[in-house]
Scaffold this motif. Structure first.
Motif, PDB file in Angstrom:
ATOM      1  N   ARG A 160      -3.723   8.561  -8.178  1.00 13.93           N
ATOM      2  CA  ARG A 160      -3.808   7.484  -9.172  1.00 13.93           C
ATOM      3  C   ARG A 160      -2.541   7.443 -10.013  1.00 13.93           C
ATOM      4  O   ARG A 160      -1.975   6.381 -10.259  1.00 13.93           O
ATOM      5  N   GLU A 170       0.842   1.102  -5.163  1.00 10.90           N
ATOM      6  CA  GLU A 170      -0.502   0.539  -5.232  1.00 10.90           C
ATOM      7  C   GLU A 170      -0.983   0.068  -3.862  1.00 10.90           C
ATOM      8  O   GLU A 170      -2.189   0.034  -3.605  1.00 10.90           O
ATOM      9  N   ALA A 173      -2.991   3.043  -2.634  1.00 10.16           N
ATOM     10  CA  ALA A 173      -3.944   3.737  -3.511  1.00 10.16           C
ATOM     11  C   ALA A 173      -5.375   3.726  -2.969  1.00 10.16           C
ATOM     12  O   ALA A 173      -6.031   4.775  -2.915  1.00 10.16           O
ATOM     13  N   TYR A 174      -5.863   2.572  -2.565  1.00  9.68           N
ATOM     14  CA  TYR A 174      -7.242   2.515  -2.080  1.00  9.68           C
ATOM     15  C   TYR A 174      -7.433   3.422  -0.864  1.00  9.68           C
ATOM     16  O   TYR A 174      -8.411   4.161  -0.770  1.00  9.68           O
ATOM     17  N   GLY A 175      -6.513   3.378   0.053  1.00 11.92           N
ATOM     18  CA  GLY A 175      -6.591   4.229   1.248  1.00 11.92           C
ATOM     19  C   GLY A 175      -6.556   5.709   0.892  1.00 11.92           C
ATOM     20  O   GLY A 175      -7.289   6.519   1.475  1.00 11.92           O
ATOM     21  N   TRP A 176      -5.697   6.069  -0.066  1.00  6.38           N
ATOM     22  CA  TRP A 176      -5.644   7.472  -0.511  1.00  6.38           C
ATOM     23  C   TRP A 176      -6.990   7.898  -1.083  1.00  6.38           C
ATOM     24  O   TRP A 176      -7.517   8.949  -0.740  1.00  6.38           O
ATOM     25  N   PHE A 177      -7.520   7.078  -1.997  1.00  2.91           N
ATOM     26  CA  PHE A 177      -8.801   7.421  -2.630  1.00  2.91           C
ATOM     27  C   PHE A 177      -9.913   7.521  -1.591  1.00  2.91           C
ATOM     28  O   PHE A 177     -10.713   8.455  -1.616  1.00  2.91           O
ATOM     29  N   ARG A 178      -9.972   6.537  -0.707  1.00  9.03           N
ATOM     30  CA  ARG A 178     -11.019   6.538   0.316  1.00  9.03           C
ATOM     31  C   ARG A 178     -10.930   7.794   1.174  1.00  9.03           C
ATOM     32  O   ARG A 178     -11.950   8.420   1.479  1.00  9.03           O
TER      33      ARG A 178
END
Length: 186
Positions: A160, A170, A173-178
């Motif tokens: 983040r 950014e 980011a979603y792929g990292w979090f997932r």
């Protein structure tokens, strides 16, 4: 001898990372199987990244991201922790993964009641492994689950912060979090 967990996790990472990618926002540049060109060069591969052999990528993951974190030793204590540290090292560097383990163990030692604070240098060696074993003696299986989940929480915070500090990140980011959430079984 290759640890069975090592074999499975490296194969999964290679599968997850996929083939050749050259995303303009990726600071690592061209990659194949998740191996950056700079890392491939460090390991003596000078061909085009599209042509990086699977076995070369496997060997790089084993050397730089498994053995450097002493994950055979950690897996013998707690396989999920080894898995989380391996994946953290792959995405953010083994030094950062090692540092996170050391920082976390230092704050979980109850003011040095269970073991002495260690120097945080990212190098997993006898002192870190001894602290981990002492932590397990003090906190047991529940403590290991808490430690592993904490490592994953720190990963999410790190990712983040990367995206917050560099807007171009950014895109990832979603792929990292997932990835971290799915790895942690949440």
């Amino acid at each position: 001898m290759t640890h069975p967990l090592q074999q499975r996790l490296i194969a999964e990472v290679i599968d997850r990372e996929g083939g050749y990618v050259s995303h303009p926002a990726d600071r690592g540049g061209p990659t194949k199987y998740g191996i950056t060109q700079a890392v491939a060069r460090k390991h003596g591969y000078y061909g085009h990244m599209r042509d990086l052999p699977y076995q070369k990528a496997f060997d790089i993951y084993a050397a730089d991201y498994w053995h450097s974190l002493r994950l055979d030793d950690i897996a013998s204590i707690h396989e999920p922790l080894a898995e989380y540290l391996f994946d953290y090292g792959v995405n953010s560097g083994p030094k950062r993964a090692g540092e996170e383990l050391q920082h976390t163990l230092n704050v979980l030692n109850d003011q040095q009641r269970y073991y002495r604070d260690m120097r945080v240098d990212g190098a997993i060696g006898p002192i870190t492994l001894s602290a981990l074993r002492d932590y397990v003696r003090a906190r047991g299986d529940e403590g290991l689950r808490v430690l592993a989940a904490t490592i994953n929480a720190c990963r999410i915070a790190f990712c983040r912060d990367l995206a917050r500090q560099r807007q171009s990140q950014e895109a990832f980011a979603y792929g990292w979090f997932r990835r971290v959430v799915e790895l942690g079984g949440a």
